[in-house]
Design an enzyme around this catalytic site. Structure first.
Site, PDB file in Angstrom:
ATOM      1  N   ASP A 145       0.812  -1.216   0.000  1.00  0.00           N
ATOM      2  CA  ASP A 145       0.000   0.000   0.000  1.00  0.00           C
ATOM      3  C   ASP A 145       0.848   1.270   0.000  1.00  0.00           C
ATOM      4  O   ASP A 145       2.060   1.218   0.212  1.00  0.00           O
ATOM      5  CB  ASP A 145      -0.964   0.004   1.203  1.00  0.00           C
ATOM      6  CG  ASP A 145      -0.327  -0.531   2.484  1.00  0.00           C
ATOM      7  OD1 ASP A 145       0.915  -0.525   2.582  1.00  0.00           O
ATOM      8  OD2 ASP A 145      -1.067  -0.939   3.394  1.00  0.00           O
TER       9      ASP A 145
ATOM     10  N   ASN B 219      -7.669  -2.422  14.250  1.00  0.00           N
ATOM     11  CA  ASN B 219      -9.058  -2.700  13.876  1.00  0.00           C
ATOM     12  C   ASN B 219      -9.158  -3.950  12.992  1.00  0.00           C
ATOM     13  O   ASN B 219     -10.197  -4.207  12.406  1.00  0.00           O
ATOM     14  CB  ASN B 219      -9.670  -1.484  13.163  1.00  0.00           C
ATOM     15  CG  ASN B 219      -8.909  -1.120  11.885  1.00  0.00           C
ATOM     16  OD1 ASN B 219      -7.978  -1.823  11.495  1.00  0.00           O
ATOM     17  ND2 ASN B 219      -9.312  -0.043  11.242  1.00  0.00           N
TER      18      ASN B 219
ATOM     19  N   HIS C 233      -7.362  -4.512  10.226  1.00  0.00           N
ATOM     20  CA  HIS C 233      -7.075  -4.346   8.795  1.00  0.00           C
ATOM     21  C   HIS C 233      -5.806  -5.097   8.404  1.00  0.00           C
ATOM     22  O   HIS C 233      -4.913  -5.310   9.224  1.00  0.00           O
ATOM     23  CB  HIS C 233      -7.039  -2.866   8.376  1.00  0.00           C
ATOM     24  CG  HIS C 233      -5.854  -2.069   8.824  1.00  0.00           C
ATOM     25  ND1 HIS C 233      -5.923  -0.717   9.084  1.00  0.00           N
ATOM     26  CD2 HIS C 233      -4.556  -2.410   9.038  1.00  0.00           C
ATOM     27  CE1 HIS C 233      -4.727  -0.276   9.418  1.00  0.00           C
ATOM     28  NE2 HIS C 233      -3.883  -1.282   9.411  1.00  0.00           N
TER      29      HIS C 233
ATOM     30  N   GLU D  17      -9.750  -1.769   5.243  1.00  0.00           N
ATOM     31  CA  GLU D  17     -10.373  -1.412   6.507  1.00  0.00           C
ATOM     32  C   GLU D  17     -11.656  -2.213   6.733  1.00  0.00           C
ATOM     33  O   GLU D  17     -12.227  -2.752   5.781  1.00  0.00           O
ATOM     34  CB  GLU D  17     -10.706   0.088   6.496  1.00  0.00           C
ATOM     35  CG  GLU D  17      -9.493   1.002   6.328  1.00  0.00           C
ATOM     36  CD  GLU D  17      -8.687   1.149   7.606  1.00  0.00           C
ATOM     37  OE1 GLU D  17      -8.496   0.163   8.345  1.00  0.00           O
ATOM     38  OE2 GLU D  17      -8.222   2.281   7.878  1.00  0.00           O
TER      39      GLU D  17
HETATM   40  C1  F6R Z   1       1.364  -1.266   6.128  1.00  0.00           C
HETATM   41  C2  F6R Z   1       0.200  -2.115   6.310  1.00  0.00           C
HETATM   42  C3  F6R Z   1      -0.612  -2.043   7.549  1.00  0.00           C
HETATM   43  C4  F6R Z   1       0.205  -2.321   8.812  1.00  0.00           C
HETATM   44  C5  F6R Z   1      -0.671  -2.242  10.047  1.00  0.00           C
HETATM   45  C6  F6R Z   1       0.119  -2.421  11.327  1.00  0.00           C
HETATM   46  O1  F6R Z   1       1.968  -1.509   4.880  1.00  0.00           O
HETATM   47  O2  F6R Z   1      -0.101  -2.848   5.426  1.00  0.00           O
HETATM   48  O3  F6R Z   1      -1.666  -2.967   7.456  1.00  0.00           O
HETATM   49  O4  F6R Z   1       0.779  -3.583   8.718  1.00  0.00           O
HETATM   50  O5  F6R Z   1      -1.312  -0.988  10.088  1.00  0.00           O
HETATM   51  O6  F6R Z   1       0.960  -1.329  11.497  1.00  0.00           O
HETATM   52  P1  F6R Z   1       2.048  -1.281  12.659  1.00  0.00           P
HETATM   53  O7  F6R Z   1       3.053  -2.310  12.331  1.00  0.00           O
HETATM   54  O8  F6R Z   1       2.607   0.102  12.585  1.00  0.00           O
HETATM   55  O9  F6R Z   1       1.308  -1.565  13.919  1.00  0.00           O
END
Ligand code: F6R
Length: 253
Positions: free
Chosen positions: A68, A137, A139, A144
Site C-alpha cells: 500500500d 481494527n 485491517h 479497513e
Molecule cells: C502497512 C500495512 C498495515 C500495517 C498495520 C500495522 O503496509 O499494510 O496494514 O501492517 O497498520 O501497522 P504497525 O506495524 O505500525 O502496527
C-alpha cells in the site's frame, strides 16, 4: 493450518521473521516478495539488512511488491511508504531499484493507479511470501473494516482509528492522508505463503479475534482463516497472550 511461532521479545520476533524470509530467498533467489510497512516489521528489516551485509542472502534477483501507499504523498515525503522502504530496507541491500514496486500515491489519477497496480501484479505472478502486519481494527494492508472483502487493489478511505494510530508518525492527525491505495484482499490471498507478524500487547485481542473469531469483513484479517496456502504467524509473548489464554491447546513453536 496456521503455524504459530511465539518469541520472547519483539526483537526476537523480527529475527525469526527474517529467518523465514531468508529461507525463501535462499531457496528461490529470484523470489517475488510481498512487503509491508509500519512499526512491526522494522526489526525484521534490520535483520534482513544484516544478513545481506554478511553475504548470507542476496536480493540481486529478488523482486518486491508493497501492499500500500498513502494517496497524495510523493516518494520524497518522509512518511510515504516509498520513503519508508528505502530508508529501512532497499538502500541497505543489493536489490535492483527497478525490481521494487509500490503503488504511486502521488498519481494524479489514483483510481487508474489501482488498475495499473493490478496489471503489474498480474505481470509479476504469484508472490512467494507475503508479509502482513495487522491493524488494531483488524485491517490487513489498508483494507479497513467494511461490508465486503475487496478483491482487487482499491482506493481506500482510511478509518478514523487508522488515522489516529498512524498520526504518531506525522506532526498532527490533520497531516495524515485520508486515503490510500491498497492491494485488495483477493490479491493478498493469492500469495503462495503468508507471514503475519504481530507484536505488542495492543495486538493481542485483535489477533485472537482475527484468527479464531467469526470470519467477517468487519475484521478483514479474519479472511486469513480461509487462506489455503501456508500461513505462519510470528508474535512476541505479548501479542500471543490472548490466544494463549483463550486457546490453551494452541501450541506455538
Ligand atoms: C502497512 C500495512 C498495515 C500495517 C498495520 C500495522 O503496509 O499494510 O496494514 O501492517 O497498520 O501497522 P504497525 O506495524 O505500525 O502496527
Amino acid at each position: 493450518m496456521i503455524k504459530f511461532i511465539c518469541t520472547e521479545s519483539e526483537q526476537q520476533a523480527g529475527i525469526r521473521a527474517a529467518e523465514i524470509m531468508a529461507e525463501v530467498i535462499k531457496t528461490r533467489p529470484n523470489a517475488l516478495i510481498g512487503l509491508a510497512t509500519g512499526s512491526t516489521p522494522l526489526n525484521m528489516y534490520a535483520e534482513l539488512v544484516r544478513k545481506c551485509s554478511i553475504g548470507e542472502i542476496s536480493f540481486k534477483d529478488v523482486t518486491t511488491v508493497n501492499l500500500d501507499e498513502y494517496v497524495g504523498l510523493t516518494p520524497d515525503h518522509e512518511q510515504s511508504y516509498y520513503w519508508f522502504m528505502w530508508k529501512n530496507l532497499f538502500s541497505h541491500i543489493d536489490i535492483e531499484p527497478e525490481n521494487t514496486h509500490l503503488p504511486t500515491g502521488a498519481s494524479p489519477d489514483p483510481e487508474k493507479e489501482c488498475i495499473n497496480y493490478d496489471r503489474l501484479l498480474d505481470r509479476l505472478g504469484s508472490v512467494d511470501i507475503q508479509l502482513l502486519g495487522i491493524g488494531h481494527n483488524g485491517h490487513i494492508a489498508f483494507n479497513e473494516p467494511d461490508s465486503h472483502f475487496p478483491k482487487d487493489t482499491t482506493l481506500v478511505k482510511l478509518s478514523d482509528s487508522t488515522i489516529e494510530a498512524n498520526s504518531r508518525f506525522f506532526d498532527s492527525k490533520a497531516d495524515v492522508p485520508s486515503q490510500a491505495i491498497s492491494m485488495g484482499i483477493g490479491r493478498i490471498l493469492r500469495a503462495k505463503s503468508i507471514l503475519l507478524l504481530a507484536t505488542g500487547q495492543g495486538k493481542a485481542d485483535i489477533l485472537e479475534k482475527a484468527l479464531f473469531g467469526k470470519i467477517t469483513p468487519t475484521v478483514p484479517a479474519s479472511i486469513l482463516q480461509f487462506y489455503q496456502g501456508e500461513l505462519t504467524v510470528v508474535t512476541d509473548k505479548s501479542a500471543f497472550s490472548t490466544i494463549k489464554e483463550k486457546h490453551p491447546r494452541v501450541n506455538p513453536e
